[in-house]
Write a protein that holds these residues in place. Sequence first.
Motif, mmCIF file in Angstrom:
data_model
loop_
_atom_site.group_PDB
_atom_site.id
_atom_site.type_symbol
_atom_site.label_atom_id
_atom_site.label_comp_id
_atom_site.label_asym_id
_atom_site.label_seq_id
_atom_site.Cartn_x
_atom_site.Cartn_y
_atom_site.Cartn_z
ATOM 1 N N GLN A 1 -51.927 29.792 12.726
ATOM 2 C CA GLN A 1 -51.886 31.248 12.813
ATOM 3 C C GLN A 1 -52.306 31.680 14.213
ATOM 4 N N LYS B 1 -52.791 35.411 16.695
ATOM 5 C CA LYS B 1 -52.881 36.869 16.655
ATOM 6 C C LYS B 1 -51.637 37.488 17.271
ATOM 7 N N TYR B 2 -51.255 38.639 16.767
ATOM 8 C CA TYR B 2 -50.194 39.418 17.403
ATOM 9 C C TYR B 2 -50.735 40.803 17.730
ATOM 10 N N THR C 1 -51.497 45.144 14.796
ATOM 11 C CA THR C 1 -52.278 43.958 15.146
ATOM 12 C C THR C 1 -52.525 43.160 13.876
ATOM 13 N N GLY C 2 -52.682 41.863 14.046
ATOM 14 C CA GLY C 2 -52.953 41.005 12.907
ATOM 15 C C GLY C 2 -52.730 39.550 13.278
ATOM 16 N N THR C 3 -52.544 38.717 12.268
ATOM 17 C CA THR C 3 -52.244 37.312 12.500
ATOM 18 C C THR C 3 -51.013 36.933 11.694
ATOM 19 N N GLY D 1 -48.132 34.787 20.198
ATOM 20 C CA GLY D 1 -49.476 35.220 20.557
ATOM 21 C C GLY D 1 -49.524 36.107 21.788
#
Length: 112
Positions: free
Chosen positions: A20, A22-23, A60-62, A86
């Motif tokens: 995973q 982050k985005y 935002t999140g993963t 990422g």
Amino acid sequence: MKKVLFLATFVVAAVSSMAQVKYAISGTYTENGKKVYLIDLLTGKAIDSMVVADGKFSFTGTADKDALMAVKAEKRSWMIDFFNDGTPVIINVNDSTLKGFSAERAPGEVGS
């Protein structure tokens, strides 16, 4: 013993391929009050959505590394797609531009 080693190698490879990252996606869209959707193109399902305020939106999140994702705006028939590596992404829905995606880098260039 060889079977156990093979199985262990397979499990490690499978787990590492599901890493995973982050985005961070931000963008602009002149249609205040319209919804913008973040979509997982593998499943075709919306991961998140938000209403555009002051011409801006962000997510935002993963998600899985290299997941194929897209941003789609309400009342638009097309999507802006990208791979989640990422790298922060900036999207302008009005002119369909995308900045920050690592494909923009020159070969051998390291991201910041």
